[in-house]
Design a protein around this motif. Structure first.
Motif, PDB file in Angstrom:
ATOM      1  N   VAL A 125       0.854  -0.689   0.044  1.00  0.00           N
ATOM      2  CA  VAL A 125      -0.227  -0.081  -0.121  1.00  0.00           C
ATOM      3  C   VAL A 125       0.895   0.937   0.280  1.00  0.00           C
TER       4      VAL A 125
ATOM      5  N   THR B 158      -8.751   4.744   0.409  1.00  0.00           N
ATOM      6  CA  THR B 158      -8.821   3.629   0.432  1.00  0.00           C
ATOM      7  C   THR B 158      -7.397   3.251   0.316  1.00  0.00           C
ATOM      8  N   CYS B 159      -6.671   1.698  -0.246  1.00  0.00           N
ATOM      9  CA  CYS B 159      -5.750   1.553   0.171  1.00  0.00           C
ATOM     10  C   CYS B 159      -4.464   1.709  -1.988  1.00  0.00           C
TER      11      CYS B 159
ATOM     12  N   THR C 121      -5.005  -9.500   4.294  1.00  0.00           N
ATOM     13  CA  THR C 121      -3.576  -9.708   5.046  1.00  0.00           C
ATOM     14  C   THR C 121      -3.295 -10.958   5.719  1.00  0.00           C
TER      15      THR C 121
ATOM     16  N   GLU D  52      -6.983   0.974  -6.672  1.00  0.00           N
ATOM     17  CA  GLU D  52      -7.367   2.106  -4.871  1.00  0.00           C
ATOM     18  C   GLU D  52      -8.256   1.231  -4.454  1.00  0.00           C
TER      19      GLU D  52
ATOM     20  N   ASN E 183      -4.407   2.428   9.315  1.00  0.00           N
ATOM     21  CA  ASN E 183      -3.427   2.973   8.336  1.00  0.00           C
ATOM     22  C   ASN E 183      -2.880   1.896   7.591  1.00  0.00           C
ATOM     23  N   LEU E 184      -2.788   1.238   6.843  1.00  0.00           N
ATOM     24  CA  LEU E 184      -2.243   0.241   6.052  1.00  0.00           C
ATOM     25  C   LEU E 184      -0.929   0.032   4.930  1.00  0.00           C
ATOM     26  N   TYR E 185      -0.543   1.506   5.564  1.00  0.00           N
ATOM     27  CA  TYR E 185       0.943   2.436   4.824  1.00  0.00           C
ATOM     28  C   TYR E 185       2.336   0.671   4.700  1.00  0.00           C
TER      29      TYR E 185
END
Length: 186
Positions: A74, A88-89, A110, A135, A144-146
């Motif tokens: 991501v 969105t991711c 995940t 997206e 938060n999946l950054y």
């Protein structure tokens, strides 16, 4: 396993003879099969990629006997989805076959969760986007999946990408897309 018509490598010069030549050196065994056919038509990786490009995800998933997916990290975006209520991711599609641009019902996996969602593949014409992006809005997740790796499996094509007059029209359409994705993700 490879079929009799298998080709690989630079200019597709590699073939079954190439694989046989290196069996002993690299300690593997070739198992040669007949090409997979459906209705007398050979179903090859080229055929699958063509169907992905035109958005025939139902057919692709049937032929693969699983959902076609994109896996990646991501990345940070402009956070516009979050601002209009649909975080969105975002993922870059550099190394993948680009499917038909538009909105899809998806399943996101995940190492921590397995959730349904809705995804858009495209250039974000409402925002005059320049880069192709995937997206994904994951239902029931607002984390938060950054830099996390996610796997997005495509279940159904919902609609083509289009440009909206303004954010309000876009928000209305996203609500409709989410409703459709939830019915198609069952």
């Amino acid at each position: 396993y490879v079929s009799k018509n298998f080709k690989f490598g630079f200019k597709r010069k590699g073939n079954i003879q190439t694989l046989k030549k290196f069996e002993k050196k690299f300690k593997y065994k070739n198992i040669i099969t007949n090409p997979y056919k459906k209705n007398k038509k050979i179903i090859s990786s080229t055929f699958i990629r063509k169907k992905i490009r035109v958005g025939k995800i139902d057919l692709v998933n049937k032929l693969l006997n699983r959902c076609w997916c994109i896996e990646g990290k991501v990345i940070k975006g402009k956070k516009r989805g979050r601002k209009i209520g649909f975080p969105t991711c975002n993922m870059d599609l550099r190394s993948y076959v680009v499917p038909r641009l538009g909105v899809y019902a998806v399943k996101v996996n995940t190492d921590r969760f397995n959730k349904n969602g809705v995804a858009n593949i495209g250039y974000r014409p409402t925002f005059n986007g320049q880069n192709l992006l995937l997206e994904t809005n994951i239902f029931g997740i607002n984390k938060n999946l950054y830099n996390k790796v996610i796997n997005v499996s495509f279940k159904k094509f919902i609609r083509p990408e289009k440009k909206f007059k303004n954010f309000e029209y876009l928000k209305k359409q996203i609500k409709i897309d989410i409703k459709q994705a939830k019915t198609k993700n069952v």
